[in-house]
Structures are given as C-alpha cells and as structure tokens.
Enzyme design. Sequence first.
Site, PDB file in Angstrom:
ATOM      1  N   TYR A 166      36.128  39.151  47.533  1.00 14.66           N
ATOM      2  CA  TYR A 166      35.042  39.804  46.410  1.00 14.66           C
ATOM      3  C   TYR A 166      34.348  38.709  46.159  1.00 14.66           C
ATOM      4  O   TYR A 166      32.870  39.385  46.216  1.00 14.66           O
ATOM      5  CB  TYR A 166      35.521  40.194  45.569  1.00 14.66           C
ATOM      6  CG  TYR A 166      36.368  41.642  44.996  1.00 14.66           C
ATOM      7  CD1 TYR A 166      35.228  42.865  44.895  1.00 14.66           C
ATOM      8  CD2 TYR A 166      37.336  41.837  45.683  1.00 14.66           C
ATOM      9  CE1 TYR A 166      35.453  44.231  44.607  1.00 14.66           C
ATOM     10  CE2 TYR A 166      38.337  43.075  45.456  1.00 14.66           C
ATOM     11  CZ  TYR A 166      36.575  44.164  45.098  1.00 14.66           C
ATOM     12  OH  TYR A 166      37.762  45.473  45.108  1.00 14.66           O
TER      13      TYR A 166
ATOM     14  N   TYR B  43      34.298  47.226  53.505  1.00 15.37           N
ATOM     15  CA  TYR B  43      35.243  46.649  52.648  1.00 15.37           C
ATOM     16  C   TYR B  43      35.891  45.748  53.133  1.00 15.37           C
ATOM     17  O   TYR B  43      36.978  46.453  54.136  1.00 15.37           O
ATOM     18  CB  TYR B  43      35.389  47.828  51.724  1.00 15.37           C
ATOM     19  CG  TYR B  43      36.607  47.221  50.631  1.00 15.37           C
ATOM     20  CD1 TYR B  43      35.778  46.990  49.014  1.00 15.37           C
ATOM     21  CD2 TYR B  43      38.018  47.094  50.376  1.00 15.37           C
ATOM     22  CE1 TYR B  43      36.930  46.500  48.678  1.00 15.37           C
ATOM     23  CE2 TYR B  43      38.746  46.512  49.404  1.00 15.37           C
ATOM     24  CZ  TYR B  43      38.334  46.147  48.342  1.00 15.37           C
ATOM     25  OH  TYR B  43      38.664  45.923  47.257  1.00 15.37           O
TER      26      TYR B  43
ATOM     27  N   LYS C 168      40.699  41.303  36.854  1.00 18.95           N
ATOM     28  CA  LYS C 168      40.752  42.320  36.642  1.00 18.95           C
ATOM     29  C   LYS C 168      41.634  42.218  35.170  1.00 18.95           C
ATOM     30  O   LYS C 168      42.220  43.298  34.164  1.00 18.95           O
ATOM     31  CB  LYS C 168      41.805  43.313  37.438  1.00 18.95           C
ATOM     32  CG  LYS C 168      41.701  43.371  38.620  1.00 18.95           C
ATOM     33  CD  LYS C 168      40.256  44.031  38.364  1.00 18.95           C
ATOM     34  CE  LYS C 168      39.121  44.763  40.017  1.00 18.95           C
ATOM     35  NZ  LYS C 168      37.870  44.685  39.701  1.00 18.95           N
TER      36      LYS C 168
END
Length: 338
Positions: free
Chosen positions: A290, A264, A49
């Site tokens: 992730y 998730y 990010k």
Amino acid sequence: MNLARFPRIRLGHGPTPLEPMERLSDRLGGPRLWIKRDDCTGLSTGGNKTRKLEYLMADALAQGADIVITQGATQSNHARQTAAACAKLGLACHILLEDRTGYRDAAYTQSGNVLLDKLHGASIERRPGGADMPAEMEKVAGRLRAEGRRPYVIPGGGSNPVGALGYVTAALELVNQAAEIGLCVDHLVHATGSAGTQAGLVAGLVALNSRIPVLGIGVRAPREKQEANVLALAQRTAAHLGLPDGTVRAEHVAANCDYVGQGYGIPTQGMVEAIMLVAETEGVLLDPVYSGKGMAGLIDLIRKGRFRQDENVVFLHTGGAVALFGYPDAFDLPAEAA
C-alpha cells in the site's frame, strides 16, 4: 456532524503525528512534504485499519458477537489488526486469506502479517485468488451459527460505512492538527485499495468544508472502478452520518491507478525506490503493498510537476511495514562487508 453518537472503542494511539519530511522534500526539490503517521496507531505495530476497527468492534460487541470473521490477501494488514483487536477485547477471530499473488515461499505465506495473525490467536483458512470472498465469509458465518456461535462479519479492509467513520474522525483530527500549527494543507495523498480510508476522508473533509482535495493512489483496481467504489462508499458514509443527499459528489473523488504494476501485492521498481528513499531520508518504513506504491505515485507525480514547489502535500501513511518481511527478495540490498 456528531461522531459521538456512534459507538466507539478506543484501540489506537492518537492523535497520530503530523510531521514534516524535510529531507525528502529537499531531495525531490519540493513541494513541502508532510506525513500523517497512521502507522503509529499502536495496535499490533499500527496501521490505518485500527481507526476503522474502533467503530467496527464496538458494533460487534453491541450485537453480542463472540467471534469476528474477516478476510484479506495473504499479507493483509487489516487481518493482523483485526486479530489484535479481537485479542484485546476477548473475542475469537477467524480469518480467510486470499492468494492474490501466487507466491509460495515461506517468507510470504508464513512470515510478516501471517505470523502476527497467529500470535494474536486467530484461526486461518486459505482461499485461491479470485474467490468470492464475501460469499466465502458468509459460508463460514453460517457454519458457525449452526454451531451456536454469534459471528460478526467485517468486510475486507473494514470498508463499510461503520468502518469508514474511522477516517471521518481522522479528517477532523488532521484539520485540527493543521490549524494548530498554521499549516494550509493543499493536497492529501494516500494509497487506496478497499476504499474505506479514502471514502471516510472524503466524507469527513467535505462535511467540514475543508477544501482539502484527496488523491488516492490505487493499488489494485483500474481508476474508473476505484473511483466508483470510493464515491459509492463515501456517499453511504455521508448518509450514515446523517448528512444531506448530494453532500459528497463525483468531483470530490480522485484516484490515480497508474502505479499498480502487474497487480495487487506484486512489487514494482517504483515501490522499491520509494521505500528505500523514504527509509534513507526520513527513517520511516513504508510497506510494499500500500504505502510503498502510494509513495511511488506521489514521487512520480512530483517529478512530473503535478504540485507547485510552495504547496504543502500531506502523505497519509497507512502502515503495514511488517509486510516487508514477506518480500525479502524485492529489495536489492548491498552485501555486508567482509
């Protein structure tokens, strides 16, 4: 493709390393595995990010913002890096955290990324799973505007055309690094969620005519939805770059969403195996949400013969190992010696 015309604030360490994973390659019997270490971007333990935030925070400052609002899951890497970027630039940060797992233990709700969010000075509000998070952010933004503040709203994952420019930049960086060491990259694999990383990579690699295919290992949505989200954002990013219509097409986007598991942020056995295998063979820490699932997918595809032994496969490490502290019960680690 002139990236210099877009406002950018340098927040990360770069270029990030591109390293061979020789012991992991040997353990799996090929192909030749490489890792692009975007866990080493430096901002608050690093992660993907940071690249997006270099463009997003520049846009926020250009618009005169005094507070940034964003959202993510409880153990959001994006939220942590946004909070750090705001701290570095002297902006307030307000985070909405969505409960996507139902976990209530303190390790998950207060440790890992949540602890770092607070250390960076961010204020936090919680929302239940399934909430309309963009709408929730707009409510908060409206409240702050009424108080005389100037909020800048960043979507989850920093995934819009401005944020995706960070991974157009990464595509250029990877191509240059590979050229410097004479590496022909046959495949680029990474974990894909909010779509911004994959969209930026696709737009950048296609614009560079690199012919490097990108495979996203999904961590949340079904394949059809994930590919549609990536394609739409990649095309919007290409338009933002000023590339001709039709530069990015459906055949440039591929996602494999067979490794999500129960949902998730919920651990899978493949994720646990992948994290332990990479830690034990390469000394590299993946994250449970992730990169752990992304690597689990890559390992399984290798075992199924998806890649040739002589091919070079680059795994993009999106960071987030600090989230491991939110999942202490996921790993059946050996007891200590008496």
